[in-house]
Design an enzyme around this catalytic site. Structure first.
Site, short mmCIF file in Angstrom:
data_model
loop_
_atom_site.label_atom_id
_atom_site.label_comp_id
_atom_site.label_asym_id
_atom_site.label_seq_id
_atom_site.Cartn_x
_atom_site.Cartn_y
_atom_site.Cartn_z
N GLU A 190 0.81 -1.23 0.00
CA GLU A 190 0.00 0.00 0.00
C GLU A 190 0.84 1.28 0.00
O GLU A 190 0.62 2.20 0.79
CB GLU A 190 -0.96 -0.02 1.19
CG GLU A 190 -1.89 -1.22 1.15
CD GLU A 190 -2.73 -1.38 2.41
OE1 GLU A 190 -2.63 -0.54 3.32
OE2 GLU A 190 -3.50 -2.37 2.48
N GLU A 305 -6.43 -10.55 -1.16
CA GLU A 305 -7.19 -10.34 0.08
C GLU A 305 -8.69 -10.29 -0.20
O GLU A 305 -9.41 -9.45 0.32
CB GLU A 305 -6.72 -9.05 0.78
CG GLU A 305 -5.23 -9.02 1.06
CD GLU A 305 -4.79 -7.79 1.85
OE1 GLU A 305 -5.65 -7.13 2.49
OE2 GLU A 305 -3.57 -7.50 1.85
#
Length: 399
Positions: A190, A305
């Site tokens: 991220e 995810e």
């Protein structure tokens, strides 16, 4: 609150809690609010009412995926797996890949990896590796460099003079310990946040502040040195949707990956997290084009995810399950058309254990139902939808 501060990390010890919940009154106040079903969900529900999620139940998800050259697995943590033998049995049956959700993050209670500057605690990760090897399940490492889950001592200890040494030491110690035993590592997690206003799209994180933009490349090079046979992944969220915000993020991620590849950086795959929301439409053409652009760089693509929040769906469990199943099948039907998508990991296997219960709870207080198995470990329509998406996917060769 500054990223990397001790207060910040205590509040955000599990995923992107605050900014994911921002604007959700029920999430912040716990108030019970009766909502009408959003229009986009109404439309989806109408479509999915006519869809039959029927598959044979003889083959597990891992076997259906493997038949098409895809590796299927799920996130789980040491506390859950070691204490719940029924879950462990289901995990072994359904999954060929394991992601320890917390034990390899820097500081996630109750088993922080880095409790002190010169201390590592590998208890949870070592247990999970033994479990995976005993049961012939591959294991992914998540995550080496992230702006969250940094320990309280980080803010007090790390600065622009020593940050590179701290990161170098961390990766050498962690990746070196598991050298040759990991399927893959989420090396950097991220790192893109377009709204921070930089031309390169990089997130204004402690790593960027202390080391500059080259910290991403350096993290990959150190990891490759320490674990040369693992697949090294850049992992990010919000790449799936049709909004302008997602457009900008996809562009920045491509820019980052292109730059890394042009410099010969040892990055092998993009991780598309796939935290899906029933109220946020996916633009299939945009997503297909993005995946094709990533594939053209020579990278694999992992779905890392995957889950579907049901916080905006009506109370009726059957309705929720049908919509969630439809979202799973639609998304996987798009991404699995790209032959460079070689891994699919759901962020959890059973509704019994999901981060969404804490960070995306329903305003009516009902248990969330985002995963393939329900809280009693029974298969749901979501399991059927994932199974059928694997069955219908074109074959590929895992590289």
């Amino acid at each position: 609150m500054a990223p990397g501060s001790s207060s910040h990390n205590r509040l955000l010890s599990r995923r992107r809690a605050l900014h994911l919940c921002l604007g959700t009154a029920a999430c912040l106040s716990g108030a019970v609010i009766q909502r009408k079903m959003p229009l986009v969900v109404q439309r989806r529900s109408s479509v999915y009412n006519n869809r039959e999620f029927v598959v044979d139940g003889q083959r597990a998800l891992k076997d259906r995926a493997a038949a098409k050259g895809i590796l299927y697995g799920a996130e789980i943590n040491h506390q859950q797996l070691s204490a719940d033998s029924d879950l462990a049995a289901q995990f072994i049956q359904e999954c060929a890949l394991l992601v320890e959700g917390g034990g390899l993050k820097w500081f996630l209670t109750p088993s922080p990896l880095r409790p002190a500057p010169n201390t590592f605690d590998f208890t949870a990760a070592d247990w999970m590796l033994r479990f995976s090897q005993t049961n012939q399940v591959k294991m992914r490492g998540h995550t080496l460099v992230w702006h969250q889950s940094l320990p309280p001592w980080f803010e007090e200890t790390v600065n622009n003079r020593n940050a590179e040494q701290v990161m170098h030491s961390h990766i050498r110690t962690v990746a070196g310990r598991y050298r040759g035993q990991m399927h893959s590592w989420d090396v950097v997690n991220e790192a893109i946040r377009v709204q921070d206003g930089r031309s390169d799209g990089l997130r204004k994180s402690p790593w960027l502040e202390f080391m500059g933009p080259d910290y991403v490349e350096l993290a990959f090079r150190i990891t490759a040195e320490m674990d040369p046979n693992a697949k090294l992944v850049y992992n990010d969220f919000g790449l799936e949707f049709g909004s302008r915000k997602s457009d900008a993020k996809r562009e920045s991620v491509l820019q980052l990956l292109s730059k890394l590849m042009s410099k010969g950086t040892p990055v092998h795959a993009l991780g598309v997290q796939g935290h899906l929301d029933t109220t946020r439409p996916i633009n299939s053409s945009k997503l297909r084009n993005f995946l094709a652009d990533v594939a053209a760089l020579g990278l694999e693509i992992f779905i890392t995810e995957l889950d579907v929040t049901d916080r905006s769906l009506p109370a009726d469990a059957a309705t929720r399950d049908r919509v969630i199943a439809g979202v799973y099948e639609d998304f996987l039907s798009i991404v699995l058309d790209e032959p460079r998508v070689t891994t699919v990991t759901t962020w959890g296997l059973s509704d019994r254990y999901t981060w969404l219960s804490e960070f995306f709870p329903r305003s009516d207080g009902l248990p969330v139902r985002p995963l393939p198995l329900d809280s009693d470990l029974n298969r749901k329509l979501a399991w059927n939808a994932i199974a059928r998406a694997f069955d219908n996917a074109p074959s590929r060769t895992i590289i």
